[in-house]
Design a protein around this motif. Structure first.
Motif, PDB file in Angstrom:
ATOM      1  N   ILE A  14       0.852  -1.186   0.000  1.00 43.07           N
ATOM      2  CA  ILE A  14       0.000   0.000   0.000  1.00 43.07           C
ATOM      3  C   ILE A  14       0.889   1.238   0.000  1.00 43.07           C
ATOM      4  N   ALA A  15       0.655   2.136  -0.945  1.00 43.53           N
ATOM      5  CA  ALA A  15       1.320   3.431  -0.952  1.00 43.53           C
ATOM      6  C   ALA A  15       0.375   4.457  -0.341  1.00 43.53           C
TER       7      ALA A  15
ATOM      8  N   TRP B 200       5.492   5.389   2.000  1.00 46.45           N
ATOM      9  CA  TRP B 200       5.011   6.765   2.135  1.00 46.45           C
ATOM     10  C   TRP B 200       5.462   7.590   0.932  1.00 46.45           C
ATOM     11  N   MET B 201       4.506   8.292   0.328  1.00 47.27           N
ATOM     12  CA  MET B 201       4.768   9.081  -0.878  1.00 47.27           C
ATOM     13  C   MET B 201       4.704  10.569  -0.561  1.00 47.27           C
ATOM     14  N   ARG B 202       5.560  11.335  -1.253  1.00 46.56           N
ATOM     15  CA  ARG B 202       5.516  12.791  -1.137  1.00 46.56           C
ATOM     16  C   ARG B 202       5.502  13.418  -2.530  1.00 46.56           C
TER      17      ARG B 202
ATOM     18  N   PHE C  98      -3.845   2.061  -2.511  1.00 44.89           N
ATOM     19  CA  PHE C  98      -3.336   3.427  -2.389  1.00 44.89           C
ATOM     20  C   PHE C  98      -4.259   4.192  -1.451  1.00 44.89           C
ATOM     21  N   ILE C  99      -3.680   5.086  -0.668  1.00 48.39           N
ATOM     22  CA  ILE C  99      -4.457   5.968   0.220  1.00 48.39           C
ATOM     23  C   ILE C  99      -4.012   7.397  -0.023  1.00 48.39           C
TER      24      ILE C  99
ATOM     25  N   ASP D 211      -4.717   9.756 -11.659  1.00 46.98           N
ATOM     26  CA  ASP D 211      -4.857   8.958 -12.884  1.00 46.98           C
ATOM     27  C   ASP D 211      -3.992   7.696 -12.814  1.00 46.98           C
ATOM     28  N   TRP D 212      -2.797   7.814 -12.255  1.00 46.84           N
ATOM     29  CA  TRP D 212      -1.918   6.653 -12.061  1.00 46.84           C
ATOM     30  C   TRP D 212      -2.584   5.633 -11.138  1.00 46.84           C
ATOM     31  N   ALA D 213      -3.166   6.098 -10.040  1.00 48.18           N
ATOM     32  CA  ALA D 213      -3.828   5.193  -9.099  1.00 48.18           C
ATOM     33  C   ALA D 213      -5.012   4.495  -9.764  1.00 48.18           C
ATOM     34  N   HIS D 214      -5.807   5.256 -10.526  1.00 49.25           N
ATOM     35  CA  HIS D 214      -6.963   4.671 -11.205  1.00 49.25           C
ATOM     36  C   HIS D 214      -6.542   3.567 -12.168  1.00 49.25           C
ATOM     37  N   ALA D 215      -5.432   3.751 -12.841  1.00 46.61           N
ATOM     38  CA  ALA D 215      -4.978   2.785 -13.842  1.00 46.61           C
ATOM     39  C   ALA D 215      -4.276   1.582 -13.229  1.00 46.61           C
TER      40      ALA D 215
END
Length: 267
Positions: free
Chosen positions: A6-7, A37-39, A71-72, A97-101
């Motif tokens: 999970i990101a 963790w994403m920034r 993804f959260i 859009d990246w998460a949706h795909a």
């Protein structure tokens, strides 16, 4: 079983507090979970040190080629700003859009939910005359797997100055309203197969988060009241009542096991 990956795009100002909120739930589920963790490159955190961010966070462009199951997107303290005026809006749109795909399912939280609904469906947000602040009972409207083990109602913390409206959501046949409250409005919306789940409240909050917000803003803002249905006897000198954690854990258990791990096995 290998862990589900999970990101989390953490847009909240106090990163470590938000990390603890989500890890409290994700470490409590039966499915092994690995969190990244994403920034953002287009926004610099003012409340968390650069050294901490460098050590614990990775940029979107460093992660976009990796495979994640879920993804959260957290909330963010920008809800009174027009979406297009948020300094990182264009990068955020690329991430959505990246998460949706690529994701089996994405949870969009609070402002993140409003931003996601606006990006994908053009659903607007509206300023509230007073902050929606407290714990509000939500009525379950759909028997989706996400609500396995739920009764007809469950409590959810809310802390926001804006809202979305049912009338706007009903214009989109691909949006299913999952839960709502006569006081706090629509709280959960989903696209088909839970590819996107939009949550307008904060089930991830730990017991004292609203208490900290209340005392932080007391005397600084004129639209913040005592959080409703939160303190024992509505007395801020007494302890908050953690009425929502059981339901939060069930929701994240269902999300990780039925939407992330199961979809991986079925793939």
């Amino acid at each position: 079983m290998s862990p589900v990956r999970i990101a989390v795009l953490n847009l909240m100002p106090f990163k470590e507090v938000t990390e603890a909120d989500f890890l409290r739930l994700l470490k409590g589920v039966s499915t092994p979970v690995e969190v990244t963790w994403m920034r953002l490159r287009t926004h610099v955190s003012k409340h968390t040190s650069a050294a901490y961010m460098e050590l614990h966070y990775r940029y979107f462009d460093e992660l976009r080629q990796e495979r994640f199951d879920g993804f959260i997107v957290t909330g963010a303290p920008v809800e009174l700003i027009d979406f297009e005026e948020v300094d990182y809006w264009e990068e955020l749109r690329q991430i959505f859009d990246w998460a949706h795909a690529n994701m089996k399912s994405t949870l969009y939280i609070c402002w993140g939910a409003q931003a996601g609904l606006y990006h994908f469906f053009g659903v607007p947000k509206y300023a509230l005359p007073r902050k929606m602040f407290g714990i509000f009972s939500q009525r379950v409207l759909s028997a989706v797997p996400l609500f396995e083990g739920f009764s007809g109602e469950f409590p959810m913390p809310h802390s926001r100055h804006t809202e979305i409206r049912r009338s706007d959501l009903e214009r989109h046949p691909d949006l299913e309203i999952l839960a709502e409250s006569p006081v706090s409005g629509v709280s959960m919306v989903m696209t088909p197969d839970a590819r996107e789940v939009f949550i307008t409240g904060h089930l991830e909050y730990e017991p004292y988060t609203l208490d900290n917000e209340y005392h932080r803003d007391l005397g600084r803002r004129d639209d913040v009241d005592l959080p409703k249905n939160y303190y024992e006897a509505d007395d801020p000198s007494l302890k908050p009542v953690d009425s929502w954690h059981e339901w939060a854990l069930r929701l994240y258990e269902n999300w990780t096991s039925l939407y992330l791990a199961k979809k991986r096995q079925d793939a």
